[in-house]
Motif scaffolding. Structure first.
Motif, PDB file in Angstrom:
ATOM      1  N   LYS A 100      49.284  37.866  35.635  1.00  0.00           N
ATOM      2  CA  LYS A 100      49.283  39.230  36.180  1.00  0.00           C
ATOM      3  C   LYS A 100      47.848  39.928  36.150  1.00  0.00           C
ATOM      4  CE  LYS A 100      51.661  43.731  35.425  1.00  0.00           C
ATOM      5  NZ  LYS A 100      50.581  44.406  34.528  1.00  0.00           N
ATOM      6  N   ARG A 101      47.093  39.696  35.077  1.00  0.00           N
ATOM      7  CA  ARG A 101      46.039  40.436  34.900  1.00  0.00           C
ATOM      8  C   ARG A 101      44.700  39.651  35.587  1.00  0.00           C
ATOM      9  NH1 ARG A 101      44.759  41.433  28.826  1.00  0.00           N
ATOM     10  NH2 ARG A 101      46.305  42.741  29.070  1.00  0.00           N
ATOM     11  N   ILE A 102      44.972  38.345  35.838  1.00  0.00           N
ATOM     12  CA  ILE A 102      44.084  37.460  36.558  1.00  0.00           C
ATOM     13  C   ILE A 102      44.113  37.764  38.002  1.00  0.00           C
ATOM     14  CG2 ILE A 102      43.088  35.433  37.239  1.00  0.00           C
ATOM     15  CD1 ILE A 102      44.105  34.289  34.683  1.00  0.00           C
ATOM     16  N   GLU A 103      45.498  38.184  38.416  1.00  0.00           N
ATOM     17  CA  GLU A 103      45.611  38.530  39.671  1.00  0.00           C
ATOM     18  C   GLU A 103      45.107  39.787  40.208  1.00  0.00           C
ATOM     19  OE1 GLU A 103      49.619  38.495  41.454  1.00  0.00           O
ATOM     20  OE2 GLU A 103      48.689  38.743  43.452  1.00  0.00           O
ATOM     21  N   GLU A 104      45.429  41.029  39.154  1.00  0.00           N
ATOM     22  CA  GLU A 104      44.826  42.255  39.153  1.00  0.00           C
ATOM     23  C   GLU A 104      43.425  42.329  39.217  1.00  0.00           C
ATOM     24  OE1 GLU A 104      48.559  44.450  37.195  1.00  0.00           O
ATOM     25  OE2 GLU A 104      46.628  44.065  36.102  1.00  0.00           O
ATOM     26  N   LEU A 105      42.689  41.436  38.580  1.00  0.00           N
ATOM     27  CA  LEU A 105      41.416  41.234  38.516  1.00  0.00           C
ATOM     28  C   LEU A 105      40.696  40.772  39.925  1.00  0.00           C
ATOM     29  CD1 LEU A 105      38.815  41.380  36.503  1.00  0.00           C
ATOM     30  CD2 LEU A 105      39.341  38.952  36.114  1.00  0.00           C
ATOM     31  N   ALA A 106      41.400  39.799  40.554  1.00  0.00           N
ATOM     32  CA  ALA A 106      41.092  39.140  41.686  1.00  0.00           C
ATOM     33  C   ALA A 106      41.180  40.393  42.731  1.00  0.00           C
ATOM     34  CB  ALA A 106      42.013  38.191  42.182  1.00  0.00           C
ATOM     35  N   TRP A 107      42.193  41.167  42.827  1.00  0.00           N
ATOM     36  CA  TRP A 107      42.348  42.169  43.658  1.00  0.00           C
ATOM     37  C   TRP A 107      41.250  43.474  43.452  1.00  0.00           C
ATOM     38  CZ3 TRP A 107      43.797  47.471  42.895  1.00  0.00           C
ATOM     39  CH2 TRP A 107      44.183  48.300  44.076  1.00  0.00           C
ATOM     40  N   VAL A 108      40.857  43.625  42.218  1.00  0.00           N
ATOM     41  CA  VAL A 108      39.868  44.606  41.985  1.00  0.00           C
ATOM     42  C   VAL A 108      38.586  44.255  42.445  1.00  0.00           C
ATOM     43  CG1 VAL A 108      38.763  46.230  40.204  1.00  0.00           C
ATOM     44  CG2 VAL A 108      41.280  45.891  40.353  1.00  0.00           C
ATOM     45  N   LEU A 109      38.190  43.142  42.116  1.00  0.00           N
ATOM     46  CA  LEU A 109      36.884  42.524  42.477  1.00  0.00           C
ATOM     47  C   LEU A 109      36.908  42.351  43.952  1.00  0.00           C
ATOM     48  CD1 LEU A 109      36.393  40.136  39.580  1.00  0.00           C
ATOM     49  CD2 LEU A 109      35.695  42.658  39.694  1.00  0.00           C
ATOM     50  N   THR A 110      37.630  41.829  44.415  1.00  0.00           N
ATOM     51  CA  THR A 110      37.708  41.702  45.830  1.00  0.00           C
ATOM     52  C   THR A 110      37.716  42.971  46.630  1.00  0.00           C
ATOM     53  OG1 THR A 110      38.874  39.561  46.005  1.00  0.00           O
ATOM     54  CG2 THR A 110      38.878  40.629  48.172  1.00  0.00           C
ATOM     55  N   ASP A 111      38.358  43.968  46.282  1.00  0.00           N
ATOM     56  CA  ASP A 111      38.022  45.411  46.642  1.00  0.00           C
ATOM     57  C   ASP A 111      36.728  46.153  46.876  1.00  0.00           C
ATOM     58  OD1 ASP A 111      39.501  47.628  48.167  1.00  0.00           O
ATOM     59  OD2 ASP A 111      38.999  48.578  46.115  1.00  0.00           O
TER      60      ASP A 111
END
Ligand code: GLU
Length: 264
Positions: free
Chosen positions: A30-41
């Motif tokens: 869950k955290r890695i997915e959120e990280l990927a989302w935030v960094l891509t944003d």
């Protein structure tokens, strides 16, 4: 001081093993997915982004059934070889959901010790960023030893921030800030919001322990802050629990501990 961060162009984010795994050492998807989302944003908003990740040794050792982080060098190297491939596969999959390309860059001390290798590393990182890629960096643990490598990713991430002339390094960890004393044993410990310069007084605030599957602690974070300060890179220590904290740091909010620095 924090206000100026809104205009920054280049951001390095470092996640510790404890941020991307559960206490049992398994990956926190869950955290890695959120990280990927935030960094891509963040990348989509026009900033260059580099991720420095730990976790290779921790994740690899759990995968091979070891009860805790290995201490024997060749076991660490073997664990890193297994774990590094695992974490890159997961990062690739999550970033791919947002059409963001990532690249693996593994570094040793040689890259910072020799002028030629330093320049090569810089060229590779710059080219990846020009091409819209988010480089994902770790120490090359499976071929390096502590004697020839950089043993903690806090300092490694500061060196990466220096190499690419980043504006800010954000260290995401299992404690929300630097405190004037240990908050685990002193309920009256006060959060330090801003450090203008790392002095002996600030150094005294650091404990020295990491968790079962990670290394580092506050000591190596302050060493990273000193590398950043000499390189003119700002730095923040924040709780890794919620990756959207990265947006809050960039927006100049009063979260974690912010280390100021001035470009020379
Ligand atoms: N490079 C190590 C790993 O990926 C971690 C070092 C650190 O956490 O500082 O397992």
């Amino acid at each position: 001081m924090r206000e100026l961060l809104k205009d920054c162009n280049r951001v390095v984010v470092k996640v510790g093993t404890s941020t991307i795994t559960y206490p049992n050492g398994l990956l926190n998807l869950k955290r890695i997915e959120e990280l990927a989302w935030v960094l891509t944003d963040l990348k989509n908003s026009g900033k260059d982004v580099v991720l420095v990740t730990s976790g290779a040794i921790g994740v690899g050792s759990v995968r091979m059934g070891m009860k805790e982080r290995p201490t024997v060098m060749r076991q660490k190297q073997a664990a890193a070889a297994v774990g590094q491939a695992m974490i890159m596969q997961i990062y690739h999959n999550f970033f791919d959901r947002y059409n963001q390309t990532v690249a693996q860059v593994l570094l040793t001390k040689e890259e910072v010790g020799s002028e030629e290798r330093y320049q090569n590393t810089k060229n590779t990182m710059e080219t990846l960023m020009e091409l819209g890629v988010i480089p994902i960096v770790n120490a090359n643990d499976s071929i390096s030893t502590e004697e020839i490598g950089i043993s903690d990713n806090d300092r490694l991430s500061a060196i990466v921030a220096e190499i690419i002339c980043a504006d800010i390094l954000i260290l995401m960890t299992d404690i929300d800030a630097l405190y004037d004393s240990d908050p685990k044993s002193n309920p009256n410990a006060k959060r330090i919001s801003c450090v203008d310069w790392v002095t002996d007084e600030v150094r005294k605030m650091a404990g020295d322990k990491g968790s079962a599957f990670s290394v580092g602690g506050m000591l190596t974070k302050l060493q990273a802050a000193e590398i950043c300060q000499d390189a003119g890179v700002k730095m923040a220590i924040v709780l890794g629990e919620d990756p959207t904290v990265i947006h809050r740091v960039i927006a100049g909010e009063d979260v974690g501990t912010f280390f100021n620095s001035r470009r020379k």
